[in-house]
Design a protein around this motif. Structure first.
Motif, PDB file in Angstrom:
ATOM      1  N   SER A 151      -7.342 -36.278  -0.302  1.00  0.00           N
ATOM      2  CA  SER A 151      -8.442 -36.849  -1.478  1.00  0.00           C
ATOM      3  C   SER A 151      -8.368 -36.267  -2.343  1.00  0.00           C
ATOM      4  O   SER A 151      -7.909 -34.647  -2.330  1.00  0.00           O
ATOM      5  N   SER A 207     -10.334 -36.188   6.169  1.00  0.00           N
ATOM      6  CA  SER A 207     -11.169 -36.500   4.661  1.00  0.00           C
ATOM      7  C   SER A 207     -11.211 -37.954   4.742  1.00  0.00           C
ATOM      8  O   SER A 207     -11.936 -37.850   3.524  1.00  0.00           O
ATOM      9  N   ASN A 213     -14.484 -39.419   3.053  1.00  0.00           N
ATOM     10  CA  ASN A 213     -14.727 -40.055   1.457  1.00  0.00           C
ATOM     11  C   ASN A 213     -15.509 -41.340   1.891  1.00  0.00           C
ATOM     12  O   ASN A 213     -16.301 -42.185   1.264  1.00  0.00           O
ATOM     13  N   GLN A 237     -19.025 -41.163   1.529  1.00  0.00           N
ATOM     14  CA  GLN A 237     -19.774 -40.920   0.857  1.00  0.00           C
ATOM     15  C   GLN A 237     -19.750 -42.523  -0.344  1.00  0.00           C
ATOM     16  O   GLN A 237     -20.550 -42.889  -0.980  1.00  0.00           O
ATOM     17  N   GLU A 249      -9.394 -47.592  -0.793  1.00  0.00           N
ATOM     18  CA  GLU A 249      -9.349 -45.931  -0.189  1.00  0.00           C
ATOM     19  C   GLU A 249      -7.855 -46.659   0.182  1.00  0.00           C
ATOM     20  O   GLU A 249      -7.446 -47.248   0.934  1.00  0.00           O
TER      21      GLU A 249
END
Length: 139
Positions: free
Chosen positions: A6, A31, A35, A38, A84
Motif C-alpha cells: 500500500s 497487504s 489494509n 484497518q 481499496e
C-alpha cells in the motif's frame, strides 16, 4: 516488489530496496488484508475530508435489526470497492452465529485487479463486535 504494498507501506519501506515490476501475490494479499482490517475499523465521519470514508457506527444500527445485518453487508462491500484500489470485486455473505448475539460475522471474498483468476481471489471473515470493532481472520 514494492508494487504490491500500500502507499503507506511503501513510504515506510527502506528506500534502498530495488523496485521490481514483478508481483509477489502472497505479499499483495497480506497487504490488502492488513489494509482492509484497518479500513473496517474506521467509523464513518471520522475522516473530515472524506465524510463517507468508514463503516457505519454499529451502535446506530442496533435499533434497526434485523435490517442492520443487510445494511452492514452492503456497507462493507461498497466501502471496500470504493477505497481499496487493488480490488475489483467483493462478495460479502452474512454468517449467522447464535452463540454470539452481540457480534456480526461476514465472509468476504475479494478479487484482486492485478492477478490471475487462480491467485487473485482470497477469502476472510470479519467479525464486528458490539463495540463496533472489526476483526479480520482467515476464512
Amino acid at each position: 516488489m514494492l508494487k504490491e504494498l500500500s502507499l503507506f507501506e511503501r513510504l515506510e519501506a527502506d528506500s534502498s530496496r530495488a523496485y521490481s515490476t514483478g508481483i509477489d501475490h502472497q505479499s499483495l494479499i497480506g497487504s490488502v488484508k492488513s489494509n482492509l482490517q484497518q479500513m473496517l475499523n474506521v467509523r464513518e465521519g471520522s475522516v473530515s475530508p472524506l465524510p463517507d470514508y468508514g463503516m457505519p457506527d454499529f451502535n446506530d444500527l442496533v435499533y434497526e435489526f434485523p435490517d442492520a445485518i443487510y445494511q452492514l453487508q452492503v456497507a462493507i462491500r461498497q466501502f471496500l470497492l470504493r477505497y481499496e484500489p487493488r480490488i475489483d470485486e467483493v462478495l460479502v455473505s452474512y454468517i449467522p452465529d447464535s452463540t454470539q448475539p452481540l457480534q456480526l460475522k461476514y465472509q468476504v471474498e475479494v478479487s484482486l485487479k492485478s492477478a490471475s483468476e487462480a491467485s487473485g481471489t482470497f477469502q476472510f471473515e470479519t467479525v464486528i463486535t458490539g463495540s463496533g470493532q472489526a476483526f479480520v481472520r482467515a476464512a
